[in-house]
Design an enzyme around this catalytic site. Structure first.
Site, PDB file in Angstrom:
ATOM      1  N   ARG A  25       7.110  -0.095   9.825  1.00 46.98           N
ATOM      2  CA  ARG A  25       6.146  -0.609   8.851  1.00 46.98           C
ATOM      3  C   ARG A  25       6.648  -0.423   7.436  1.00 46.98           C
ATOM      4  O   ARG A  25       6.340  -1.212   6.544  1.00 46.98           O
ATOM      5  CB  ARG A  25       4.798   0.094   9.037  1.00 46.98           C
ATOM      6  CG  ARG A  25       4.068  -0.296  10.321  1.00 46.98           C
ATOM      7  CD  ARG A  25       2.637   0.188  10.329  1.00 46.98           C
ATOM      8  NE  ARG A  25       2.520   1.632  10.321  1.00 46.98           N
ATOM      9  CZ  ARG A  25       2.534   2.385  11.419  1.00 46.98           C
ATOM     10  NH1 ARG A  25       2.706   1.826  12.607  1.00 46.98           N
ATOM     11  NH2 ARG A  25       2.394   3.692  11.336  1.00 46.98           N
ATOM     12  N   ARG A  43       1.229  10.802  -9.014  1.00 40.71           N
ATOM     13  CA  ARG A  43       0.545  10.981  -7.736  1.00 40.71           C
ATOM     14  C   ARG A  43       1.378  10.493  -6.556  1.00 40.71           C
ATOM     15  O   ARG A  43       0.852  10.198  -5.479  1.00 40.71           O
ATOM     16  CB  ARG A  43      -0.826  10.283  -7.738  1.00 40.71           C
ATOM     17  CG  ARG A  43      -1.814  10.894  -8.724  1.00 40.71           C
ATOM     18  CD  ARG A  43      -3.099  10.072  -8.789  1.00 40.71           C
ATOM     19  NE  ARG A  43      -4.058  10.677  -9.709  1.00 40.71           N
ATOM     20  CZ  ARG A  43      -5.139  11.350  -9.326  1.00 40.71           C
ATOM     21  NH1 ARG A  43      -5.410  11.504  -8.049  1.00 40.71           N
ATOM     22  NH2 ARG A  43      -5.961  11.849 -10.224  1.00 40.71           N
ATOM     23  N   ASP A  67       0.078  -3.999  14.196  1.00 40.75           N
ATOM     24  CA  ASP A  67      -0.648  -3.519  15.368  1.00 40.75           C
ATOM     25  C   ASP A  67      -1.431  -4.688  15.956  1.00 40.75           C
ATOM     26  O   ASP A  67      -1.837  -5.604  15.219  1.00 40.75           O
ATOM     27  CB  ASP A  67      -1.634  -2.407  14.986  1.00 40.75           C
ATOM     28  CG  ASP A  67      -0.963  -1.253  14.271  1.00 40.75           C
ATOM     29  OD1 ASP A  67      -0.595  -0.294  14.942  1.00 40.75           O
ATOM     30  OD2 ASP A  67      -0.814  -1.340  13.032  1.00 40.75           O
ATOM     31  N   ARG A  70      -0.174  -8.830  -2.749  1.00 31.95           N
ATOM     32  CA  ARG A  70      -0.186  -7.688  -1.829  1.00 31.95           C
ATOM     33  C   ARG A  70       0.740  -7.995  -0.657  1.00 31.95           C
ATOM     34  O   ARG A  70       0.681  -9.093  -0.076  1.00 31.95           O
ATOM     35  CB  ARG A  70      -1.606  -7.419  -1.338  1.00 31.95           C
ATOM     36  CG  ARG A  70      -1.664  -6.535  -0.090  1.00 31.95           C
ATOM     37  CD  ARG A  70      -3.042  -5.963   0.148  1.00 31.95           C
ATOM     38  NE  ARG A  70      -3.247  -5.590   1.541  1.00 31.95           N
ATOM     39  CZ  ARG A  70      -2.628  -4.587   2.164  1.00 31.95           C
ATOM     40  NH1 ARG A  70      -1.750  -3.849   1.499  1.00 31.95           N
ATOM     41  NH2 ARG A  70      -2.871  -4.322   3.427  1.00 31.95           N
ATOM     42  N   SER A  92       0.415  -4.461   5.819  1.00 31.85           N
ATOM     43  CA  SER A  92       0.369  -4.544   7.269  1.00 31.85           C
ATOM     44  C   SER A  92      -1.056  -4.817   7.709  1.00 31.85           C
ATOM     45  O   SER A  92      -2.014  -4.620   6.950  1.00 31.85           O
ATOM     46  CB  SER A  92       0.892  -3.256   7.905  1.00 31.85           C
ATOM     47  OG  SER A  92       0.121  -2.144   7.464  1.00 31.85           O
ATOM     48  N   ARG A 110       7.285   1.912   0.901  1.00 31.15           N
ATOM     49  CA  ARG A 110       7.635   0.500   1.066  1.00 31.15           C
ATOM     50  C   ARG A 110       7.994  -0.102  -0.289  1.00 31.15           C
ATOM     51  O   ARG A 110       8.894  -0.947  -0.383  1.00 31.15           O
ATOM     52  CB  ARG A 110       6.502  -0.287   1.713  1.00 31.15           C
ATOM     53  CG  ARG A 110       6.917  -1.743   2.072  1.00 31.15           C
ATOM     54  CD  ARG A 110       5.770  -2.539   2.660  1.00 31.15           C
ATOM     55  NE  ARG A 110       5.276  -1.902   3.863  1.00 31.15           N
ATOM     56  CZ  ARG A 110       3.998  -1.872   4.215  1.00 31.15           C
ATOM     57  NH1 ARG A 110       3.090  -2.410   3.425  1.00 31.15           N
ATOM     58  NH2 ARG A 110       3.624  -1.287   5.322  1.00 31.15           N
ATOM     59  N   GLY A 155       0.821  -1.203   0.000  1.00 30.84           N
ATOM     60  CA  GLY A 155       0.000   0.000   0.000  1.00 30.84           C
ATOM     61  C   GLY A 155       0.857   1.255   0.000  1.00 30.84           C
ATOM     62  O   GLY A 155       0.580   2.216  -0.716  1.00 30.84           O
TER      63      GLY A 155
END
Length: 235
Positions: free
Chosen positions: A218, A43, A205, A87, A90, A24, A20
């Site tokens: 993350r 973007r 989390d 994908r 996290s 990363r 996402g």
């Protein structure tokens, strides 16, 4: 060149990892891929192509949430001929037997989104699932690497902040391991256009204990998940 990805034809590999977070994606490309080159900065959603174990692999940021992930999955498959997507994200753990940094392979994805209800005119609760071939390979890769990866269903939520945390307890009672925000859309888009998709997640989390990792952790330290994903997608 698609609407939201500024790559030219041939710049994106048939195999793509989809974090996402675009940073990363940058970290994965710079840490793991040989001869990584950036093909898109549109973007700020960075995309890179390089090689892993001699095979071309791309890494494309998808943003947060199912609407954003749907856009990138749709364009990768339909405009660039991508056939396999994993994908690497996290998640928040819902069960006490999961710990921070544990890796999960999502075999199915429940969701509170109306995206698929609209798609099926409200007549069917479509059940988005992972590609079995990718899932099986990821389990084999994790075992070979000595990583205790959990396999089970997750929740793809529309909202990051919820007024009904009690529902998470109910979902855990039914075996749902964790909550994230993209998997149901990815599995649905991949199924519609005959691509293969898998979601691998690292617990960032814990909704029961309140433990959490930092933003930098993350972004840059979920190495076990990434290594499983890379070995899986080139197998």
């Amino acid at each position: 060149m698609s609407t939201h990805i500024g790559a030219n034809p041939g710049e994106i590999a048939e195999r793509v990892l989809m974090p996402g977070d675009p940073l990363r994606a940058k970290w994965i490309a710079e840490t793991y891929l040989e001869d990584a080159r950036c093909y898109s900065t549109v973007r700020g959603m960075l995309g890179f192509t390089g090689r892993w174990s001699g095979t071309e692999v791309s890494v494309q940021g998808s943003g947060m949430g199912m609407p954003s992930a749907s856009i990138y999955a749709h364009e990768l498959i339909n405009d660039y001929g991508v056939t396999s997507l994993i994908r690497v994200g996290s998640c928040g753990a819902l069960t006490e037997d999961l710990r921070l940094r544990d890796v999960i392979a999502a075999n199915g994805s429940s969701t509170d989104s109306n995206m698929n209800r609209v798609r099926f005119d409200g007549l069917v609760d479509y059940a988005p699932v992972a590609d079995f071939g990718l899932l099986r390979t990821s389990v084999e890769v994790a075992e070979r690497r000595g990583i205790a990866m959990r396999v089970g269903p997750v929740l793809a939520a529309d909202a990051f902040y919820t007024d009904r945390p009690d529902l998470y307890d109910t979902l855990a009672d039914y075996g749902v391991l964790a909550v994230e925000m993209e998997s149901a859309a990815l599995y649905t888009i991949a199924a519609r256009f005959r691509a293969r998709a898998l979601t691998l997640l690292t617990v960032s989390d814990h909704l029961k204990t309140g433990e959490k990792t930092s933003a930098q952790e993350r972004e840059q330290t979920f190495s076990q998940m990434v290594e499983i994903a890379l070995d899986t997608i080139v197998a």
